[in-house]
Design a protein around this motif. Structure first.
Motif, PDB file in Angstrom:
ATOM      1  N   TRP A 267      36.038  80.238  -7.984  1.00 28.60           N
ATOM      2  CA  TRP A 267      36.342  78.979  -9.005  1.00 28.60           C
ATOM      3  C   TRP A 267      37.725  78.512  -8.893  1.00 28.60           C
ATOM      4  N   GLN A 268      38.679  79.152  -8.485  1.00 30.20           N
ATOM      5  CA  GLN A 268      39.957  78.672  -8.129  1.00 30.20           C
ATOM      6  C   GLN A 268      40.067  78.041  -6.695  1.00 30.20           C
ATOM      7  N   SER A 269      40.949  77.372  -6.554  1.00 26.82           N
ATOM      8  CA  SER A 269      41.238  76.538  -5.327  1.00 26.82           C
ATOM      9  C   SER A 269      41.781  77.503  -4.238  1.00 26.82           C
ATOM     10  N   LYS A 270      42.435  78.472  -4.718  1.00 29.52           N
ATOM     11  CA  LYS A 270      43.063  79.603  -3.845  1.00 29.52           C
ATOM     12  C   LYS A 270      43.114  80.817  -4.577  1.00 29.52           C
ATOM     13  N   PHE A 276      45.234  79.259  -9.991  1.00 32.65           N
ATOM     14  CA  PHE A 276      44.799  79.163 -11.547  1.00 32.65           C
ATOM     15  C   PHE A 276      44.213  77.938 -11.740  1.00 32.65           C
ATOM     16  N   GLY A 277      44.036  77.052 -10.529  1.00 41.43           N
ATOM     17  CA  GLY A 277      43.327  75.719 -10.773  1.00 41.43           C
ATOM     18  C   GLY A 277      41.936  75.501 -10.164  1.00 41.43           C
ATOM     19  N   TRP A 278      40.971  74.745 -10.885  1.00 45.42           N
ATOM     20  CA  TRP A 278      39.720  74.661 -10.318  1.00 45.42           C
ATOM     21  C   TRP A 278      39.482  74.227  -9.054  1.00 45.42           C
ATOM     22  N   ASP A 279      38.641  74.898  -8.311  1.00 44.61           N
ATOM     23  CA  ASP A 279      38.092  74.306  -6.858  1.00 44.61           C
ATOM     24  C   ASP A 279      37.221  73.152  -7.126  1.00 44.61           C
ATOM     25  N   THR A 280      37.664  71.820  -6.811  1.00 40.38           N
ATOM     26  CA  THR A 280      37.037  70.531  -7.331  1.00 40.38           C
ATOM     27  C   THR A 280      35.710  70.365  -6.232  1.00 40.38           C
ATOM     28  N   SER A 281      35.750  71.117  -5.086  1.00 39.62           N
ATOM     29  CA  SER A 281      34.447  71.174  -4.255  1.00 39.62           C
ATOM     30  C   SER A 281      33.477  71.784  -4.765  1.00 39.62           C
ATOM     31  N   ARG A 282      33.583  72.842  -5.383  1.00 40.14           N
ATOM     32  CA  ARG A 282      32.519  73.628  -6.011  1.00 40.14           C
ATOM     33  C   ARG A 282      32.435  73.260  -7.488  1.00 40.14           C
ATOM     34  N   PHE A 283      33.471  72.816  -8.286  1.00 43.58           N
ATOM     35  CA  PHE A 283      33.287  72.418  -9.554  1.00 43.58           C
ATOM     36  C   PHE A 283      34.083  71.170  -9.890  1.00 43.58           C
ATOM     37  N   PRO A 284      33.323  70.065  -9.576  1.00 48.88           N
ATOM     38  CA  PRO A 284      33.723  68.744  -9.522  1.00 48.88           C
ATOM     39  C   PRO A 284      34.426  68.204 -11.012  1.00 48.88           C
ATOM     40  N   ASP A 285      33.468  68.771 -12.016  1.00 45.80           N
ATOM     41  CA  ASP A 285      33.727  68.431 -13.492  1.00 45.80           C
ATOM     42  C   ASP A 285      33.878  69.625 -14.394  1.00 45.80           C
ATOM     43  N   PRO A 286      34.993  70.450 -14.509  1.00 47.91           N
ATOM     44  CA  PRO A 286      34.869  71.501 -14.973  1.00 47.91           C
ATOM     45  C   PRO A 286      34.493  71.486 -16.378  1.00 47.91           C
ATOM     46  N   LYS A 287      35.252  70.600 -17.108  1.00 48.91           N
ATOM     47  CA  LYS A 287      34.852  70.364 -18.585  1.00 48.91           C
ATOM     48  C   LYS A 287      33.501  69.903 -18.867  1.00 48.91           C
ATOM     49  N   LYS A 295      26.001  74.485 -23.995  1.00 46.10           N
ATOM     50  CA  LYS A 295      24.642  73.775 -24.793  1.00 46.10           C
ATOM     51  C   LYS A 295      23.650  74.562 -24.543  1.00 46.10           C
ATOM     52  N   LYS A 296      23.541  75.362 -23.221  1.00 46.10           N
ATOM     53  CA  LYS A 296      22.433  76.282 -23.033  1.00 46.10           C
ATOM     54  C   LYS A 296      22.706  77.815 -23.479  1.00 46.10           C
ATOM     55  N   ASN A 297      23.597  77.757 -24.425  1.00 43.90           N
ATOM     56  CA  ASN A 297      23.776  79.073 -24.948  1.00 43.90           C
ATOM     57  C   ASN A 297      24.488  80.379 -23.794  1.00 43.90           C
ATOM     58  N   ILE A 298      25.094  79.615 -22.956  1.00 42.99           N
ATOM     59  CA  ILE A 298      25.747  80.586 -21.797  1.00 42.99           C
ATOM     60  C   ILE A 298      27.220  80.239 -21.931  1.00 42.99           C
ATOM     61  N   ARG A 299      28.240  81.301 -22.360  1.00 41.80           N
ATOM     62  CA  ARG A 299      29.473  81.274 -22.158  1.00 41.80           C
ATOM     63  C   ARG A 299      29.893  81.737 -20.731  1.00 41.80           C
ATOM     64  N   LEU A 300      31.158  81.455 -20.383  1.00 36.09           N
ATOM     65  CA  LEU A 300      31.811  81.527 -19.037  1.00 36.09           C
ATOM     66  C   LEU A 300      32.810  82.299 -19.162  1.00 36.09           C
ATOM     67  N   ASN A 301      33.175  83.226 -18.205  1.00 37.34           N
ATOM     68  CA  ASN A 301      34.205  83.928 -18.070  1.00 37.34           C
ATOM     69  C   ASN A 301      34.919  83.922 -16.695  1.00 37.34           C
ATOM     70  N   LEU A 302      36.274  83.830 -16.723  1.00 34.69           N
ATOM     71  CA  LEU A 302      36.835  83.618 -15.406  1.00 34.69           C
ATOM     72  C   LEU A 302      37.726  84.772 -14.822  1.00 34.69           C
ATOM     73  N   TRP A 303      37.458  84.939 -13.594  1.00 41.64           N
ATOM     74  CA  TRP A 303      38.244  85.920 -12.912  1.00 41.64           C
ATOM     75  C   TRP A 303      39.737  85.423 -12.509  1.00 41.64           C
ATOM     76  N   THR A 304      40.560  86.322 -12.921  1.00 44.78           N
ATOM     77  CA  THR A 304      41.865  86.016 -11.862  1.00 44.78           C
ATOM     78  C   THR A 304      42.679  87.175 -12.055  1.00 44.78           C
TER      79      THR A 304
END
Length: 717
Positions: A267-270, A276-287, A295-304
């Motif tokens: 999910w991170q660019s590196k 600690f920044g989104w990789d915009t090629s994989r996640f172009p619109d993070p928000k 909205k689909k009742n799925i929460r997200l957890n980020l590795w770092t």
């Protein structure tokens, strides 16, 4: 006269010097009911409890039974010499010791030599582990905690002093077959590399009571959000937004429950080191992506991990507040400093937590020595490398949890390291070690260490192994598949896909039980997953007597309890779980005294005996004590939302009249800290051959998420 005066002064000086080399008694102060603090020398300002920042849960401690100091105070001694503190605690002949951190292979700790040192677990219980909590408890019903952020050496009944109060018998190895290279020791000795330390002693009267007091001193155990007790899937490391959405859709279409998805390094660019920044090629619109998943009742957890890449936006600003050495070419932020915390945790909040990310997975904050900062490293705070190694995991948990707490939003995440004082943090420990049996031993020991542990499922060679791992994972703090490398799904082995779904659904059905047990962890300090040695009626845990002869024909139970019981455990108030491992078709289960019943059928299983069970592939052996009450809800794909009412089915086992405290709150916020919660008492008994069940009403203005209540007798009336 002057000559005599000089002689007198020399004698005084000599005795003053030698007195400093002799053991000193310690003055004790009762700081909480049944908890005493002793101080020797000059303790360091930087210690575990200060770093963790927890406050004692006074209300819970006030409910504990009154108790006297549990050890002979004059026999707890220590001295400070050469910048080190030497400690000694008395040890009786029949005592067994438990604890000293998150151990993976052993439960009995008497006779061990350990160095308590935060590290990634490397296959040996030598004190180097993810949570080397300097806390131990005795089968005699007391506990001891050393409040030091240092590498502590422990001799747990191994060293024999020449002035020992109860010296071992001298034996002739030539002719005496009972000679042992490990003679009896009547003390626990520790070496703390500091010029003083705080010591805490916890009374019982039971061993579980001592554990409870330790957890409550640290604020009580964590209370996860309801969704944290659902099911989680961690994605393959380079998955993109479309892949995450497709994964969630597949779970729903196939009927597998899912509450949160973990995004691994991609999910991170590196990463390694991190931007600690989104990789915009994989996640172009993070928000937009995060909100769509919510909205689909799925929460997200980020590795770092915490190591800052030169390419990170915060690199230049945090550089002055970083250590002398790098990790994977990333700088190490000195997060013991407020200036570094503001930058680092601000970055974890900005564009992540503030757009709806529900938690973090804190990786690589444990070890090992060949890539982490060395002990010669320096940090701008003045705290040395050793102190930082012992506390970095604590700080990562504390300061991310505080962000969520300020938002009145509960979180539940993963971390690679913890230590004393961290009981209240909403994090579960995991690692890269992958032995199923050792995973269960770690789960058994987690209750002694004040931490949570997940025997996560990552990969398997066969469908049988996959199912067996999944079964025990369901009966743990976090039900999780970690597919970061393998990309596996619950249905990856078609031959057991339906059994896996059944187990996942059971996890969801049991949520009222799990949630109530975690509430007891918070309010009462009772670990939700714990060793059999903390259960009433379980006989065992005394120090092994090599000369004792056991008549196995008369008492086969006695043979079982002289060995460590590390492959079965208690799950909540009423359940005994005994995992099966790949290749096994049967196993022995040791039942504590009292009647026990099969969880699935309600049939009588035994009373204070060793039973041999053959459950088949579909089931993990689980037993319920007499009078057991297990509140269940219908199968759901997601945990109930705040205010969502569910039907409750109360399952009752055996014949003994019983009660159960059912916990309820909104499931998502910290409003329970302000009293917005309720414990409702379920009462069940058999009257004239009929089942009678009642539940106390919800208090006015308090949470009430129950639509209806029904009662089911699992054991024939």
């Amino acid at each position: 006269m002057i000559k005599n005066l000089k002689r007198f002064l020399l004698i005084c000086l000599f005795w003053s010097f030698t007195a400093g080399l002799h053991a000193q008694s310690i003055a004790w102060t009762e700081v909480e009911p049944g908890i005493w603090k002793g101080i020797i020398g000059k303790p360091e300002e930087y210690d575990l409890l200060k770093v963790a920042g927890g406050q004692p849960y006074h209300a819970g401690l006030a409910q504990m039974p009154k108790a006297a100091f549990p050890l002979p105070q004059q026999e707890i001694t220590g001295n400070v010499q050469g910048g080190k503190t030497y400690l000694r605690f008395p040890l009786e002949k029949k005592e067994q010791l438990f604890g000293f951190g998150l151990n993976f292979q052993t439960v009995f700790q008497r006779g061990k030599v350990l160095t308590l040192h935060v590290d990634n677990y490397a296959g040996k219980d030598n004190g180097r582990t993810h949570a080397p909590t300097p806390f131990y408890v005795s089968s005699n019903g007391y506990g001891v905690f050393i409040n030091s952020a240092r590498y502590i050496s422990v001799y747990a009944g191994t060293a024999v002093r020449r002035d020992s109060k109860v010296p071992p018998e001298v034996k002739d190895r030539n002719l005496d077959k009972t000679w042992s290279s490990h003679p009896y020791s009547d003390g626990v000795e520790m070496l703390v590399p500091a010029s003083g330390v705080e010591i805490y002693v916890f009374a019982g009267p039971t061993t579980l009571d001592a554990v409870r007091r330790y957890n409550l001193l640290n604020g009580g155990g964590c209370l996860p959000p309801r969704w944290g007790l659902g099911f989680t899937q961690r994605m393959q490391r380079l998955t993109d937004a479309q892949g995450v959405a497709a994964e969630a859709k597949a779970f729903e279409e196939k009927g597998y429950p899912l509450d949160f998805i973990g995004l691994e390094p991609g999910w991170q660019s590196k990463s390694y080191p991190c931007t600690f920044g989104w990789d915009t090629s994989r996640f172009p619109d993070p928000k937009g992506f995060v909100q769509d998943m919510l909205k689909k009742n799925i929460r997200l957890n980020l590795w770092t991990n915490p190591y800052v890449s030169p390419g990170a936006p915060v690199y230049k600003s945090i550089l002055p507040y970083s250590g002398s050495h790098t990790v994977w070419n990333g700088i190490v932020p000195d997060i013991s400093m407020p200036e570094a915390r503001k930058i680092f945790f601000g970055e974890l909040e900005k564009g992540k937590i503030d757009i709806g990310i529900s938690g973090y997975k804190m990786d690589e904050v444990d070890g090992g020595d060949n890539y982490l900062w060395p002990d010669v490293a320096t940090f701008p705070s003045g705290h040395d490398a050793e102190q930082m190694r012992q506390t970095f995991g604590l700080m990562m948990q504390r300061y991310t949890a505080e962000i969520y707490h300020e938002r009145n939003q509960r979180t539940f995440g993963l971390v690679r390291a913890s230590n004393g004082g961290g009981s209240s943090f909403p994090y579960v420990i995991y690692n890269d070690y992958y032995d199923h049996r050792d995973f269960i031993t770690a789960l058994v020991n987690s209750g002694f260490a004040g931490v949570l542990w997940t025997p996560e499922v990552r990969s398997s060679k066969t469908g049988e192994e996959w199912l067996r791992r999944f079964q025990s994972n369901v009966f743990s703090p976090m039900a999780m598949i970690n597919a970061w490398a393998s990309g596996t799904k619950p249905w990856s082995f078609p031959e057991v896909a339906e059994q896996v779904k059944t187990m996942a659904n059971m996890r969801m059905q049991m949520m009222p039980y799990w949630y109530s047990e975690f509430a007891k962890y918070h309010f009462e300090g009772i670990p939700p997953f714990r060793a059999m040695y903390l259960e009433d009626g379980f006989v065992g845990g005394d120090a092994k007597n090599e000369n004792k002869k056991v008549n196995l024909e008369e008492n086969p139970y006695e043979e079982a309890i002289t060995k460590e019981v590390k492959d079965q455990y208690m799950a909540g108030e009423y359940l005994l779980v005994a995992p099966i491992f790949a290749g096994q078709t049967s196993r022995k289960v040791i039942l504590p005294k009292g009647k026990w019943y099969d969880f699935y059928t309600g049939k009588y299983a035994g009373d204070g005996e060793v039973i041999n069970v053959t459950p088949g592939l579909d089931k993990i052996p689980v037993y319920v004590k007499d009078g057991g009450i297990i509140p269940m809800m219908p199968v759901m794909l997601h945990a109930p939302k705040a205010g969502q009412k569910v039907d409750l089915e109360v399952r009752y086992y055996g014949s003994k009249p019983s009660t159960y405290s059912l916990y309820d709150d909104d499931g998502e916020t910290y409003d329970y800290e302000r009293g917005n919660y309720t414990f409702r008492t379920i009462m069940v008994s058999k009257v004239n051959g009929k089942l009678k069940g009642t539940i106390t009403p919800a208090l006015k203005g308090k949470p009430d998420n129950i639509a209806s209540v029904s009662y089911k007798a699992m054991t024939e009336l």
